[in-house]
Design an enzyme around this catalytic site. Sequence first.
Site, PDB file in Angstrom:
ATOM      1  N   GLU A 169      34.356  36.622  49.840  1.00 51.26           N
ATOM      2  CA  GLU A 169      34.918  37.747  49.106  1.00 51.26           C
ATOM      3  C   GLU A 169      34.274  37.829  47.733  1.00 51.26           C
ATOM      4  O   GLU A 169      34.202  36.832  47.036  1.00 51.26           O
ATOM      5  CB  GLU A 169      36.433  37.519  48.963  1.00 51.26           C
ATOM      6  CG  GLU A 169      37.159  38.718  48.466  1.00 51.26           C
ATOM      7  CD  GLU A 169      36.723  39.973  49.209  1.00 51.26           C
ATOM      8  OE1 GLU A 169      37.162  40.148  50.345  1.00 51.26           O
ATOM      9  OE2 GLU A 169      35.921  40.768  48.656  1.00 51.26           O
ATOM     10  N   LYS A 224      28.034  32.581  47.984  1.00 48.16           N
ATOM     11  CA  LYS A 224      29.287  32.840  47.267  1.00 48.16           C
ATOM     12  C   LYS A 224      29.399  31.925  46.031  1.00 48.16           C
ATOM     13  O   LYS A 224      29.684  32.373  44.927  1.00 48.16           O
ATOM     14  CB  LYS A 224      30.457  32.611  48.226  1.00 48.16           C
ATOM     15  CG  LYS A 224      31.800  32.480  47.589  1.00 48.16           C
ATOM     16  CD  LYS A 224      32.313  33.790  47.044  1.00 48.16           C
ATOM     17  CE  LYS A 224      33.679  33.605  46.431  1.00 48.16           C
ATOM     18  NZ  LYS A 224      34.290  34.812  45.993  1.00 48.16           N
ATOM     19  N   CYS A 280      38.253  31.255  40.542  1.00 51.94           N
ATOM     20  CA  CYS A 280      36.997  30.958  41.245  1.00 51.94           C
ATOM     21  C   CYS A 280      35.921  30.247  40.434  1.00 51.94           C
ATOM     22  O   CYS A 280      35.301  29.301  40.922  1.00 51.94           O
ATOM     23  CB  CYS A 280      36.405  32.252  41.774  1.00 51.94           C
ATOM     24  SG  CYS A 280      37.309  32.896  43.170  1.00 51.94           S
TER      25      CYS A 280
HETATM   26  C1  UDX Z   1      35.084  36.534  39.935  1.00 57.23           C
HETATM   27  C2  UDX Z   1      33.841  37.244  40.467  1.00 57.23           C
HETATM   28  O1  UDX Z   1      33.476  38.302  39.551  1.00 57.23           O
HETATM   29  C3  UDX Z   1      34.111  37.815  41.860  1.00 57.23           C
HETATM   30  O2  UDX Z   1      32.929  38.398  42.377  1.00 57.23           O
HETATM   31  C4  UDX Z   1      34.585  36.675  42.757  1.00 57.23           C
HETATM   32  O3  UDX Z   1      34.895  37.168  44.058  1.00 57.23           O
HETATM   33  C5  UDX Z   1      35.797  35.995  42.171  1.00 57.23           C
HETATM   34  O4  UDX Z   1      35.509  35.529  40.850  1.00 57.23           O
HETATM   35  P1  UDX Z   1      37.361  37.289  38.835  1.00 57.23           P
HETATM   36  O5  UDX Z   1      37.575  35.837  38.585  1.00 57.23           O
HETATM   37  O6  UDX Z   1      38.457  38.081  39.434  1.00 57.23           O
HETATM   38  O7  UDX Z   1      36.093  37.514  39.763  1.00 57.23           O
HETATM   39  O8  UDX Z   1      37.027  37.995  37.422  1.00 57.23           O
HETATM   40  P2  UDX Z   1      35.709  38.313  36.573  1.00 57.23           P
HETATM   41  O9  UDX Z   1      35.733  39.734  36.216  1.00 57.23           O
HETATM   42  O10 UDX Z   1      34.481  37.810  37.208  1.00 57.23           O
HETATM   43  O11 UDX Z   1      35.992  37.496  35.235  1.00 57.23           O
HETATM   44  C6  UDX Z   1      36.041  36.078  35.210  1.00 57.23           C
HETATM   45  C7  UDX Z   1      36.277  35.593  33.798  1.00 57.23           C
HETATM   46  O12 UDX Z   1      35.151  35.858  32.959  1.00 57.23           O
HETATM   47  C8  UDX Z   1      37.470  36.269  33.118  1.00 57.23           C
HETATM   48  O13 UDX Z   1      38.194  35.308  32.389  1.00 57.23           O
HETATM   49  C9  UDX Z   1      36.837  37.290  32.205  1.00 57.23           C
HETATM   50  O14 UDX Z   1      37.631  37.606  31.090  1.00 57.23           O
HETATM   51  C10 UDX Z   1      35.570  36.556  31.792  1.00 57.23           C
HETATM   52  N1  UDX Z   1      34.509  37.482  31.376  1.00 57.23           N
HETATM   53  C11 UDX Z   1      33.962  38.362  32.270  1.00 57.23           C
HETATM   54  C12 UDX Z   1      34.056  37.443  30.056  1.00 57.23           C
HETATM   55  O15 UDX Z   1      34.521  36.653  29.228  1.00 57.23           O
HETATM   56  N2  UDX Z   1      33.050  38.305  29.693  1.00 57.23           N
HETATM   57  C13 UDX Z   1      32.472  39.194  30.554  1.00 57.23           C
HETATM   58  O16 UDX Z   1      31.545  39.925  30.135  1.00 57.23           O
HETATM   59  C14 UDX Z   1      32.952  39.223  31.882  1.00 57.23           C
END
Ligand code: UDX
Length: 477
Positions: A169, A224, A280
Amino acid sequence: MIPSINNICCIGAGYVGGPTMSVIAEKCPEITVNVVDINANRIDLWNSKDLNNLPIYEPGLAKIIKNCRGKNLHFSTNVEKEIKNADMIFISVNTPTKTKGIGAGKASDLKWVEVCAREVAKYATGHTIVVEKSTLPVKTAEVIKNILENSNEKQEENNSTFDVLSNPEFLAEGSAINDLLDPDRVLIGGESNIAIMALHNVYRNWVANEKILHTNIWSSELAKLTANAFLAQRISSINSIGAICEATGADVREVARAIGTDSRIGSKFLDSGPGFGGSCFKKDILNLVYLSNYFGLREVANFWEGVVQLNSWHQHRISELIVKKLFGTITGKKISILGFSFKANTNDTRESAAITICRDLIEEGAILKIHDPKVNKYQIEDDLNLEEHSHLLSKDNFKIQRDGAWIFSEDIMDSFEEVDAVVVLTEWFEYSKLNWEIISKKMRKPGWVFDARSIISAKDVINSGLKLWRIGDGSID
Ligand code: UDX
Ligand code: ADP
């Protein structure tokens, strides 16, 4: 011949299983989708009449549930029955990092996956395609296949046979429904072309052919982990540069914009923040670290472990600088925390930077008022995992408390009364629209605003007479 799929069962009604199955049900009206979970309370919430009570918050999810639930989408605890009826089973259960034993702190705990595989082995009838959807270490499909074929729970009279596929996913929380409806790609790994095509045809109901990639099963599992490791690495990279910016007078937003125009680097995922969270990133990198060490690749393991270490250092760095700016002590000082989820548009708090930062501040003696539009106080209590007396239940207690505690703030404007500082930890849209003139009047002076997400207007804060620290911005101060 490629079998057509009529009945899908998904084991695990969580952040992955719930939204994924909802979108499959919406896009494939001819397929019956049954989502099962051993957590009866969670299933009750999925079935709640009031769609505001669904167990997870995801923009767009409630609308799909309204359309499909009770038609071709069902939530129940009837694991046995739905496994029996299914021609395709998704395993979408939790796989947290092990806390003890071999690989503790790094390897994923596969006990829930194993229980599922045993249940599938016991109840499945005829030919079943089993799809691993949980984030899993490489070679898990092999473990699942082994259990399915050799488990002594398997009943001869069921005539069961299996194919195992990996279909990781890639949805991100907060944008899960859009990510599912319009994915960059769908990845299917497996040995049997027929099984791969059966799942391919499910996705073909709404995803273009060229976006559905086929690989061998290990490449799919490793892809992944690699995607998440690369994304997390980008966050640690930009956060490390942010620290240099703060020290030198540069501004990380300007640096990010400058490097993001390089088409090889790209502009997405370059926002410096309080450190990555979510279920993740850390888990997947630690899986890579475990795998690398297992194969004797120590330098590779160290490289990836550095990404997690930087993230942890970065979170504590923010707590430390808050203490420093507030004259080196926060004992008894009141601090408003805006945002507890690990990112905006989700109620998920797993690995949220807010947990580390709030714990640090409470340990230093601060009294926190914590606000979040979607996370409830019980979740915060669970996450902070502090002595009972540190959770103040009434406003009166908040007034007389001397140090090291927190209270849940229902009303955001209440959060600012008499506080010495406001710390923005999640980029909820409503926080970007606050009226700092009004807030400033409520705060004790000199008042500080710490914007760890760069979402509030620096000009408004400074004009209201408050002092500002902004992540990665060495140009103010
Ligand atoms: C992530 C992956 O993006 C997704 O493809 C995978 O399936 C699951 O893990 P998710 O954990 O839901 O998704 O959120 P994501 O948007 O990736 O953000 C992860 C963390 O990074 C968050 O704490 C977010 O605040 C932080 N982040 C993200 C930043 O600090 N800066 C950014 O520019 C982007
Ligand atoms: P994710 O983010 O991966 O979806 P969650 O923790 O949100 O993880 O959801 C996983 C779900 O799997 C939980 O609701 C849990 O109760 C469920 N689960 C775990 N083991 C089993 C099992 N053997 N049978 C059915 N459901 C299970």
